[in-house]
Design an enzyme around this catalytic site. Structure first.
Site, PDB file in Angstrom:
ATOM      1  N   LYS A  35       1.009  -1.213  -0.044  1.00 50.25           N
ATOM      2  CA  LYS A  35      -0.113   0.133  -0.101  1.00 50.25           C
ATOM      3  C   LYS A  35       0.974   1.227   0.120  1.00 50.25           C
ATOM      4  O   LYS A  35       0.430   2.280  -0.477  1.00 50.25           O
ATOM      5  CB  LYS A  35      -0.953  -0.073   1.398  1.00 50.25           C
ATOM      6  CG  LYS A  35      -1.993  -1.220   1.299  1.00 50.25           C
ATOM      7  CD  LYS A  35      -2.577  -1.032   2.638  1.00 50.25           C
ATOM      8  CE  LYS A  35      -3.437  -2.133   2.946  1.00 50.25           C
ATOM      9  NZ  LYS A  35      -3.810  -2.307   4.531  1.00 50.25           N
ATOM     10  N   ASP A  41       7.556   3.232  -2.268  1.00 46.67           N
ATOM     11  CA  ASP A  41       7.562   4.551  -1.160  1.00 46.67           C
ATOM     12  C   ASP A  41       9.031   4.429  -0.807  1.00 46.67           C
ATOM     13  O   ASP A  41       9.654   5.613  -0.716  1.00 46.67           O
ATOM     14  CB  ASP A  41       6.470   4.405  -0.084  1.00 46.67           C
ATOM     15  CG  ASP A  41       6.654   2.741   0.597  1.00 46.67           C
ATOM     16  OD1 ASP A  41       7.211   2.158   0.102  1.00 46.67           O
ATOM     17  OD2 ASP A  41       5.848   2.844   1.720  1.00 46.67           O
ATOM     18  N   ASP A  73      14.284  -0.392   1.519  1.00 46.04           N
ATOM     19  CA  ASP A  73      14.817  -0.534   2.861  1.00 46.04           C
ATOM     20  C   ASP A  73      15.826  -1.625   2.808  1.00 46.04           C
ATOM     21  O   ASP A  73      16.899  -1.376   2.305  1.00 46.04           O
ATOM     22  CB  ASP A  73      13.794  -0.611   4.019  1.00 46.04           C
ATOM     23  CG  ASP A  73      14.489  -0.810   5.256  1.00 46.04           C
ATOM     24  OD1 ASP A  73      15.328  -0.240   5.705  1.00 46.04           O
ATOM     25  OD2 ASP A  73      13.564  -1.386   6.263  1.00 46.04           O
ATOM     26  N   PHE A  75      13.027   4.818  11.178  1.00 50.41           N
ATOM     27  CA  PHE A  75      11.689   4.517  10.891  1.00 50.41           C
ATOM     28  C   PHE A  75      10.678   5.627  10.802  1.00 50.41           C
ATOM     29  O   PHE A  75      10.530   6.582  11.666  1.00 50.41           O
ATOM     30  CB  PHE A  75      11.090   3.425  12.009  1.00 50.41           C
ATOM     31  CG  PHE A  75       9.936   2.660  11.356  1.00 50.41           C
ATOM     32  CD1 PHE A  75      10.205   1.600  10.692  1.00 50.41           C
ATOM     33  CD2 PHE A  75       8.356   3.199  11.498  1.00 50.41           C
ATOM     34  CE1 PHE A  75       9.136   0.837  10.042  1.00 50.41           C
ATOM     35  CE2 PHE A  75       7.554   2.542  10.963  1.00 50.41           C
ATOM     36  CZ  PHE A  75       7.791   1.406  10.383  1.00 50.41           C
ATOM     37  N   ASP A  79       3.424   3.832   6.908  1.00 46.70           N
ATOM     38  CA  ASP A  79       2.693   3.430   8.217  1.00 46.70           C
ATOM     39  C   ASP A  79       3.466   2.788   9.536  1.00 46.70           C
ATOM     40  O   ASP A  79       4.655   2.541   8.880  1.00 46.70           O
ATOM     41  CB  ASP A  79       1.624   2.576   7.829  1.00 46.70           C
ATOM     42  CG  ASP A  79       1.890   1.202   7.583  1.00 46.70           C
ATOM     43  OD1 ASP A  79       2.992   0.914   6.712  1.00 46.70           O
ATOM     44  OD2 ASP A  79       1.694   0.419   8.301  1.00 46.70           O
ATOM     45  N   ARG A 122      -0.537   6.820   7.527  1.00 45.67           N
ATOM     46  CA  ARG A 122      -0.572   7.213   6.422  1.00 45.67           C
ATOM     47  C   ARG A 122      -0.766   8.374   5.674  1.00 45.67           C
ATOM     48  O   ARG A 122      -0.333   8.797   4.619  1.00 45.67           O
ATOM     49  CB  ARG A 122      -1.141   5.944   5.422  1.00 45.67           C
ATOM     50  CG  ARG A 122      -0.495   4.643   5.600  1.00 45.67           C
ATOM     51  CD  ARG A 122      -1.059   3.509   4.778  1.00 45.67           C
ATOM     52  NE  ARG A 122      -0.979   2.163   4.980  1.00 45.67           N
ATOM     53  CZ  ARG A 122       0.006   1.430   4.958  1.00 45.67           C
ATOM     54  NH1 ARG A 122       1.098   1.991   4.089  1.00 45.67           N
ATOM     55  NH2 ARG A 122       0.038   0.211   5.204  1.00 45.67           N
TER      56      ARG A 122
HETATM   57  P1  IMP Z   1      12.220  -3.600   2.006  1.00 45.78           P
HETATM   58  O1  IMP Z   1      12.856  -3.735   3.594  1.00 45.78           O
HETATM   59  O2  IMP Z   1      12.872  -2.662   1.097  1.00 45.78           O
HETATM   60  O3  IMP Z   1      11.851  -4.699   1.524  1.00 45.78           O
HETATM   61  O4  IMP Z   1      11.047  -2.796   2.461  1.00 45.78           O
HETATM   62  C1  IMP Z   1       9.806  -3.173   2.616  1.00 45.78           C
HETATM   63  C2  IMP Z   1       8.629  -2.388   2.983  1.00 45.78           C
HETATM   64  O5  IMP Z   1       8.829  -2.134   4.352  1.00 45.78           O
HETATM   65  C3  IMP Z   1       8.704  -0.870   2.380  1.00 45.78           C
HETATM   66  O6  IMP Z   1       8.372  -0.773   0.950  1.00 45.78           O
HETATM   67  C4  IMP Z   1       7.807  -0.195   3.265  1.00 45.78           C
HETATM   68  O7  IMP Z   1       6.517  -0.313   3.027  1.00 45.78           O
HETATM   69  C5  IMP Z   1       8.197  -0.816   4.529  1.00 45.78           C
HETATM   70  N1  IMP Z   1       8.938   0.086   5.154  1.00 45.78           N
HETATM   71  C6  IMP Z   1      10.435   0.037   5.326  1.00 45.78           C
HETATM   72  N2  IMP Z   1      11.076   1.070   6.027  1.00 45.78           N
HETATM   73  C7  IMP Z   1      10.002   1.639   6.397  1.00 45.78           C
HETATM   74  C8  IMP Z   1       9.798   2.857   7.185  1.00 45.78           C
HETATM   75  O8  IMP Z   1      10.792   3.660   7.557  1.00 45.78           O
HETATM   76  N3  IMP Z   1       8.422   3.144   7.587  1.00 45.78           N
HETATM   77  C9  IMP Z   1       7.363   2.606   7.066  1.00 45.78           C
HETATM   78  N4  IMP Z   1       7.466   1.512   6.231  1.00 45.78           N
HETATM   79  C10 IMP Z   1       8.706   1.152   6.088  1.00 45.78           C
HETATM   80 MG    MG Z   2       5.954  -0.953   0.602  1.00 47.75          MG
END
Ligand code: IMP
Ligand code: MG
Length: 186
Positions: A47, A103, A106, A155, A162, A168
């Protein structure tokens, strides 16, 4: 990068609404230039990307189509690399120039998994656009073609992002001070 504005609820604003808007406009202009000869399909990852996605595509001055993918990542188990795709409507991508929009990148695991899936459908080209790049936490190798802002390892919430489904709708991007109880993110 703009850091350090304190608000009354104690959380810090990383980027204000107008700073986000300005950067989104810059990204959209670059995308408009780069894709002027293309058959652009913009794919948002739900989302979290919904707000950025909606603002971005309205500023891309091209004939384009849109679609979405829903992915759920397990933050607590990030090291195990678990990413579940909940919704994948993409069929034939032959001849399409796909731009995936998220968005935040990470660990990179969600994007890596998404790229793998989209590549199997043979798009003509594939590029990645992320509003935020939290590169300190990267465990998967991902090349991001369009980055809004690079951010430190905090974070953050707001503008689609969110914490346990909340925040959000905040128009600004803020640091969530107590991030010790992070749950799954979609
Ligand atoms: P990944 O760790 O790159 O796979 O990120 C997965 C998902 O975790 C992202 O698309 C976000 O939806 C969520 N995410 C990662 N870091 C944050 C943060 O700091 N705040 C909110 N959502 C996060
Ligand atoms: Mg995401």
């Amino acid at each position: 990068m703009i850091l350090g504005k304190t608000f009354s609820n104690g959380s810090k604003t990383l980027f204000t609404q107008s700073e986000i808007e300005q950067r989104v406009n810059e990204l959209a202009l670059q995308i408009t230039i780069d894709y002027r000869e293309a058959n652009l399909l913009v794919v948002g990852i739900l989302k979290g990307a919904f707000m950025f996605f909606a603002d971005l595509i309205r500023k891309i001055n091209l004939d384009l189509t849109v679609d979405f993918i829903a992915a759920q990542s397990y933050i607590k188990d990030a090291s195990s690399g678990q990413v579940k795709l909940l919704y994948d409507p993409l069929n034939d991508l032959i001849g399409k120039d796909v731009l995936i929009v998220d968005d935040i990148i990470d660990t990179g695991l969600t994007m890596n998994k998404t790229i793998e899936l989209v590549k199997k459908k043979s798009p003509r080209s594939l590029k990645i656009c992320a509003l935020l790049d939290k590169s300190e936490r990267r465990t998967a190798d991902v090349t991001i073609d369009y980055i809004g802002f690079k951010i430190p390892n905090r974070f953050i919430v707001g503008y689609g992002l969110d914490y346990e489904g909340r925040y959000r709708n905040l128009p600004d991007i803020k640091v969530l001070e107590d991030s010790s109880k992070k749950e799954d993110n979609v």
